[in-house]
Design an enzyme around this catalytic site. Structure first.
Site, mmCIF file in Angstrom:
data_model
loop_
_atom_site.group_PDB
_atom_site.id
_atom_site.type_symbol
_atom_site.label_atom_id
_atom_site.label_comp_id
_atom_site.label_asym_id
_atom_site.label_seq_id
_atom_site.Cartn_x
_atom_site.Cartn_y
_atom_site.Cartn_z
ATOM 1 N N LYS A 55 3.597 11.991 -10.580
ATOM 2 C CA LYS A 55 2.695 11.211 -11.431
ATOM 3 C C LYS A 55 3.406 9.922 -11.809
ATOM 4 O O LYS A 55 4.533 9.953 -12.309
ATOM 5 C CB LYS A 55 2.368 11.979 -12.710
ATOM 6 C CG LYS A 55 1.293 13.034 -12.566
ATOM 7 C CD LYS A 55 0.877 13.420 -13.979
ATOM 8 C CE LYS A 55 -0.050 14.594 -14.011
ATOM 9 N NZ LYS A 55 -0.378 14.945 -15.402
ATOM 10 N N HIS A 90 8.658 11.488 -27.852
ATOM 11 C CA HIS A 90 7.700 12.366 -27.191
ATOM 12 C C HIS A 90 8.134 13.838 -27.298
ATOM 13 O O HIS A 90 7.338 14.703 -27.656
ATOM 14 C CB HIS A 90 7.560 11.948 -25.724
ATOM 15 C CG HIS A 90 6.726 12.879 -24.911
ATOM 16 N ND1 HIS A 90 5.360 12.954 -25.039
ATOM 17 C CD2 HIS A 90 7.070 13.800 -23.977
ATOM 18 C CE1 HIS A 90 4.888 13.881 -24.202
ATOM 19 N NE2 HIS A 90 5.915 14.408 -23.549
ATOM 20 N N LYS A 101 8.600 23.543 -12.655
ATOM 21 C CA LYS A 101 7.638 22.453 -12.475
ATOM 22 C C LYS A 101 7.251 22.332 -11.008
ATOM 23 O O LYS A 101 6.077 22.145 -10.672
ATOM 24 C CB LYS A 101 8.186 21.123 -13.004
ATOM 25 C CG LYS A 101 7.171 19.993 -12.787
ATOM 26 C CD LYS A 101 7.229 18.875 -13.790
ATOM 27 C CE LYS A 101 6.051 17.908 -13.541
ATOM 28 N NZ LYS A 101 6.126 16.696 -14.329
ATOM 29 N N GLU A 157 11.207 19.876 -23.713
ATOM 30 C CA GLU A 157 10.495 20.130 -22.451
ATOM 31 C C GLU A 157 11.156 21.278 -21.685
ATOM 32 O O GLU A 157 10.496 22.002 -20.938
ATOM 33 C CB GLU A 157 10.446 18.864 -21.582
ATOM 34 C CG GLU A 157 9.812 17.648 -22.262
ATOM 35 C CD GLU A 157 8.278 17.618 -22.215
ATOM 36 O OE1 GLU A 157 7.658 18.582 -21.724
ATOM 37 O OE2 GLU A 157 7.703 16.608 -22.686
ATOM 38 N N ARG A 196 0.825 -1.220 0.000
ATOM 39 C CA ARG A 196 0.000 0.000 0.000
ATOM 40 C C ARG A 196 0.856 1.266 0.000
ATOM 41 O O ARG A 196 0.428 2.329 0.448
ATOM 42 C CB ARG A 196 -0.946 0.039 1.201
ATOM 43 C CG ARG A 196 -1.900 -1.132 1.198
ATOM 44 C CD ARG A 196 -3.020 -0.945 2.190
ATOM 45 N NE ARG A 196 -3.897 -2.104 2.150
ATOM 46 C CZ ARG A 196 -3.673 -3.220 2.844
ATOM 47 N NH1 ARG A 196 -2.630 -3.300 3.639
ATOM 48 N NH2 ARG A 196 -4.493 -4.228 2.741
ATOM 49 N N ARG A 239 -1.727 23.249 -13.308
ATOM 50 C CA ARG A 239 -0.741 22.227 -13.692
ATOM 51 C C ARG A 239 -0.928 21.877 -15.174
ATOM 52 O O ARG A 239 -0.010 21.423 -15.843
ATOM 53 C CB ARG A 239 -0.877 20.976 -12.811
ATOM 54 C CG ARG A 239 0.203 19.938 -13.075
ATOM 55 C CD ARG A 239 0.299 18.887 -11.988
ATOM 56 N NE ARG A 239 1.322 17.893 -12.331
ATOM 57 C CZ ARG A 239 1.813 16.991 -11.502
ATOM 58 N NH1 ARG A 239 1.399 16.941 -10.263
ATOM 59 N NH2 ARG A 239 2.738 16.133 -11.894
HETATM 60 N N1 LIG Z 1 5.275 11.031 -14.810
HETATM 61 C C1 LIG Z 1 5.326 12.122 -15.521
HETATM 62 O O1 LIG Z 1 4.982 13.205 -15.070
HETATM 63 C C2 LIG Z 1 5.809 12.018 -16.938
HETATM 64 C C3 LIG Z 1 6.077 13.178 -17.653
HETATM 65 C C4 LIG Z 1 6.585 13.070 -18.929
HETATM 66 C C5 LIG Z 1 6.830 11.818 -19.473
HETATM 67 N N2 LIG Z 1 6.558 10.703 -18.748
HETATM 68 C C6 LIG Z 1 6.815 9.363 -19.300
HETATM 69 O O2 LIG Z 1 8.213 9.265 -19.513
HETATM 70 C C7 LIG Z 1 8.434 8.277 -20.514
HETATM 71 C C8 LIG Z 1 9.487 8.779 -21.474
HETATM 72 O O3 LIG Z 1 10.666 9.031 -20.747
HETATM 73 P P1 LIG Z 1 12.090 8.990 -21.453
HETATM 74 O O4 LIG Z 1 12.072 9.840 -22.651
HETATM 75 O O5 LIG Z 1 13.105 9.282 -20.399
HETATM 76 O O6 LIG Z 1 12.160 7.502 -21.986
HETATM 77 P P2 LIG Z 1 12.941 6.189 -21.526
HETATM 78 O O7 LIG Z 1 12.891 5.977 -20.082
HETATM 79 O O8 LIG Z 1 12.430 5.107 -22.377
HETATM 80 O O9 LIG Z 1 14.443 6.514 -21.951
HETATM 81 C C9 LIG Z 1 14.754 6.681 -23.305
HETATM 82 C C10 LIG Z 1 15.870 5.725 -23.732
HETATM 83 O O10 LIG Z 1 17.107 6.171 -23.197
HETATM 84 C C11 LIG Z 1 17.743 5.112 -22.475
HETATM 85 N N3 LIG Z 1 18.508 5.767 -21.419
HETATM 86 C C12 LIG Z 1 18.051 6.290 -20.264
HETATM 87 N N4 LIG Z 1 19.031 6.926 -19.629
HETATM 88 C C13 LIG Z 1 20.141 6.819 -20.387
HETATM 89 C C14 LIG Z 1 21.471 7.283 -20.257
HETATM 90 N N5 LIG Z 1 21.839 8.064 -19.246
HETATM 91 N N6 LIG Z 1 22.345 6.968 -21.225
HETATM 92 C C15 LIG Z 1 21.959 6.226 -22.305
HETATM 93 N N7 LIG Z 1 20.711 5.775 -22.477
HETATM 94 C C16 LIG Z 1 19.823 6.064 -21.515
HETATM 95 C C17 LIG Z 1 16.640 4.225 -22.047
HETATM 96 O O11 LIG Z 1 17.086 2.911 -21.828
HETATM 97 C C18 LIG Z 1 15.692 4.306 -23.237
HETATM 98 O O12 LIG Z 1 16.125 3.446 -24.246
HETATM 99 C C19 LIG Z 1 7.096 8.020 -21.173
HETATM 100 O O13 LIG Z 1 6.630 6.761 -20.773
HETATM 101 C C20 LIG Z 1 6.204 9.117 -20.634
HETATM 102 O O14 LIG Z 1 4.861 8.716 -20.514
HETATM 103 C C21 LIG Z 1 6.052 10.783 -17.514
HETATM 104 ZN ZN LIG Z 2 5.896 15.961 -22.114
#
Ligand SMILES: NC(=O)c1ccc[n+]([C@@H]2O[C@H](COP(=O)([O-])OP(=O)(O)OC[C@H]3O[C@@H](n4cnc5c(N)ncnc54)[C@H](O)[C@@H]3O)[C@@H](O)[C@H]2O)c1
Ligand SMILES: [Zn+2]
Length: 604
Positions: free
Chosen positions: A379, A501, A462, A421, A357, A476
């Site tokens: 989130k 993204h 943020k 971003e 939980r 937000r």
């Molecule tokens: N919770 C929130 O508020 C929020 C906000 C925005 C996005 N998101 C989520 O975040 C996700 C996207 O995040 P992302 O773009 O970080 O994607 P990701 O976590 O898939 O990372 C992108 C790629 O980079 C690799 N990677 C990560 N760190 C690395 C490093 N230091 N060196 C080399 N490779 C590395 C990962 O293995 C992956 O292949 C989506 O699922 C999205 O929905 C969440």
């Molecule tokens: Zn975004």
């Protein structure tokens, strides 16, 4: 003693590390090292003493044992001055050198915890001694003259000893300096024994004598929000606090802060165990540093490695992470640590919200997107076949540790996508930050202080919005600038990563500005600057910039209508009045959007 368990599904590998092996096989100092790191908090161990006393060779080994960075002040001074120390002495004289040395040491100490070796004359400077007493634990490596002379003879880089009679010069220096060195908090005798023995003695004496640190968060930057007023010191982590009352937490941002993970976790939750969740890409690059840091701080950790990519944010993925965390005997008082990009942050964060939980978790974001966006705000989610992020929870982390050096290994297209971003924060609410990005974006890509600054400003923006509206009932939503258009293009391309993204968001922001101009809301000149900057950074700003076939307008409109930002037949978009002035428009006419998109798709 480590156990590697491969789960039924090859996507998930759980490696369990026995950090505390049986007593008879444990290295004698492991617990002592962990205790010491926990007590240091952000304070550094500062080695003082004569040249030849072994500050660098002992310091390096001490740092490795504690899982902390080793920093040689002399190297830093040479780097800062762009010349060697003998050259600085020759060109500018000793007083000039000492002033610069004091300044560099003060700056370095803001970046603790670390093991810092100082030059022989550093501790003679009263100002430097005061700084060291405030921010560090000084240890004098005391050696006899004969030993020093023997060691120094092998080197030719010590300007103070380039005299006719080095032995006499050394004796004079000893007479002058030893009474002052005696002010160091601890003294350890340096002699001809293996360096590891001296390291053991330092750890012993410090464990016995260092009191626990009061906190782990030196707030060395002012809390002012404007981009122009915050000038980070290169090595000092910047701390941004997320003001959420009893759920408040720090975002610690800086180069190489990953090495302080263990110390920070131990200070935050003394005695807690951890489940370290990461993906296979990040495991190959940064898991070693995290593991060493936790081990050195005595934090027992279970490692959970999942397949990289959005596919892990699934029911199957969350099931496996939860089960691995439970199998790792993580209790309510323990921690989950998310080491990776947004996928790992969302997945591990959601698992932390579910197991028992809710257990606390720490975000260690390793992508730019995760450092400026997904790791902050609480989130967490996984995807369902019906759409992205549809199953999740609000669950705030207890700490965010953003190592800006971890981004050096990120593929360039991932860094660029995350940069969208960063620009978003300027465009939605901070025109001065946007100006600053226009002038400094290349430095942000290159790394160094500008990168840290950009991440800190983004996190501060943020954090401020999240503190006002934790559950997204009000402003937000501004964080969704560019996201309604962006999500539609992203979904049309498929969520398998065909369109990153951040790339989709860049296009979406360009479209939001253009649409706002079209509606007579925003000056065209502001839109042109926003679009030009995104394009200069290599981000897509036109439909024609996207690879592959463009989606049809019907599909895009369907996807926009499915987006959760729709009310009573009217669409909700984040629109802009100017650079740095976005607002929530919840009465946008779908026909106007359709006409606008039709035109944009035709112009491709
Ligand atoms: N919770 C929130 O508020 C929020 C906000 C925005 C996005 N998101 C989520 O975040 C996700 C996207 O995040 P992302 O773009 O970080 O994607 P990701 O976590 O898939 O990372 C992108 C790629 O980079 C690799 N990677 C990560 N760190 C690395 C490093 N230091 N060196 C080399 N490779 C590395 C990962 O293995 C992956 O292949 C989506 O699922 C999205 O929905 C969440
Ligand atoms: Zn975004």
């Amino acid at each position: 003693m480590s156990r590697r368990v491969v789960c039924g599904n090859p996507r998930l590998i759980v490696i369990q590390n026995a950090i505390h092996p049986e007593p008879e096989t444990a290295p004698p100092d492991r617990t002592a090292a962990g205790t010491l790191v926990g007590r240091l908090g952000v304070r550094s161990i500062v080695l003082v003493g004569m040249m030849g006393a072994g500050k660098s060779s002992v310091g390096r080994r001490l740092a490795a044992r504690l899982g902390l960075p080793f920093v040689d002040a002399d190297n830093e001074i040479e780097a800062a001055a762009g010349m060697t120390i003998p050259d600085i002495f020759a060109k500018h004289g000793e007083p000039y050198f000492r002033t610069g040395e004091a300044r560099v040491i003060a700056r370095l100490l803001d970046g603790g915890p670390q093991v810092l070796a100082t030059g022989g004359g550093a501790f003679m400077n009263a100002e430097t001694r005061t700084v060291i007493a405030a921010k560090g634990i000084s240890v004098w490596l005391k050696a006899e003259a004969e030993i020093l002379l023997k060691r120094i003879k092998r080197r030719g880089d010590r300007p103070l000893l380039m005299t006719d009679d080095p032995a006499a010069t050394l004796r004079n220096l000893i007479e002058e300096r030893y009474p002052v060195y005696a002010d160091a908090r601890f003294t350890v005798h340096s002699r001809d024994v293996p360096h590891e023995k001296i390291v053991d003695e330092i750890i012993d004496v410090l464990v016995g004598g260092v009191d626990p640190a009061g906190g782990v968060s030196p707030r060395q930057t002012s809390g002012k929000p404007s981009a122009m007023t915050v000038q980070p010191t290169p090595r000092a982590p910047t701390v941004v606090d997320v003001a959420l009352g009893e759920r408040a937490y720090d975002i610690v941002i800086g180069r190489d802060v990953l090495a302080s993970l263990g110390a920070r976790v131990a200070a935050l939750r003394p005695g807690a165990r951890a489940a370290l969740v990461t993906d296979a890409n990040v495991a190959g690059l940064h898991l070693g540093t995290a593991r060493a840091s936790l081990a050195a701080a005595g934090v027992d950790a279970v490692e959970v490695v999942v397949a990289p990519g959005e596919g892990s944010k699934s029911w199957r993925g969350i099931e496996q992470v939860c089960e691995a965390v439970i199998a790792g005997r993580i209790e309510r008082r323990d921690l989950v640590i998310a080491l990776g990009g947004g996928v790992i942050g969302d997945l591990a964060g959601f698992a932390a919200a579910l197991v028992k939980r809710g257990v606390d978790y720490v975000q260690v974001p390793t992508t730019l997107l995760a450092q400026v966006d997904s790791s902050v705000g609480g989130k967490t989610a996984i995807d369902s076949p019906q759409g992205k992020n549809l199953i999740g929870a609000f669950h705030q982390p207890v700490l965010v540790l953003a190592d800006t050096a971890a981004l050096d290994t990120l593929p360039p297209e991932q860094f660029r996508a995350g940069y969208a971003e960063v620009v978003k924060y300027g465009l939605l609410g901070d025109a001065a930050f946007f100006d600053w990005l226009e002038a400094n974006w290349q430095e942000v890509f290159a790394g160094g202080p500008a990168r840290e600054h950009a991440i800190a400003v983004s996190c501060r923006a943020k954090a401020a919005i999240v503190a006002r509206d934790e559950r997204e009932t009000g402003d937000r939503a501004l964080l969704n600038l560019g996201h309604t258009f962006g999500h539609a293009f992203e979904a049309a391309a498929g969520f398998g990563g065909e369109l990153l993204h951040g790339d989709a968001v860049a296009l979406g922001m360009a479209l939001a500005f253009e649409f706002s101009v079209r509606q007579g809301l925003c000056p065209a000149a502001d839109m042109e600057r926003a679009v030009a900057h995104l394009a200069r950074a290599g981000l897509p700003v036109r439909v024609g910039d996207l690879a592959g076939e463009a989606p049809g307008v019907d599909l895009l409109m369907d996807l926009i209508a499915q987006d959760k930002k729709v009310k009573r037949g009217k669409l909700t978009f984040i629109l802009v009045r100017a650079l740095g002035d976005a607002f929530v428009a919840d009465d946008v006419d779908p026909a106007a959007i359709r006409a606008f998109l039709t035109e944009k798709l035709a112009a491709r």
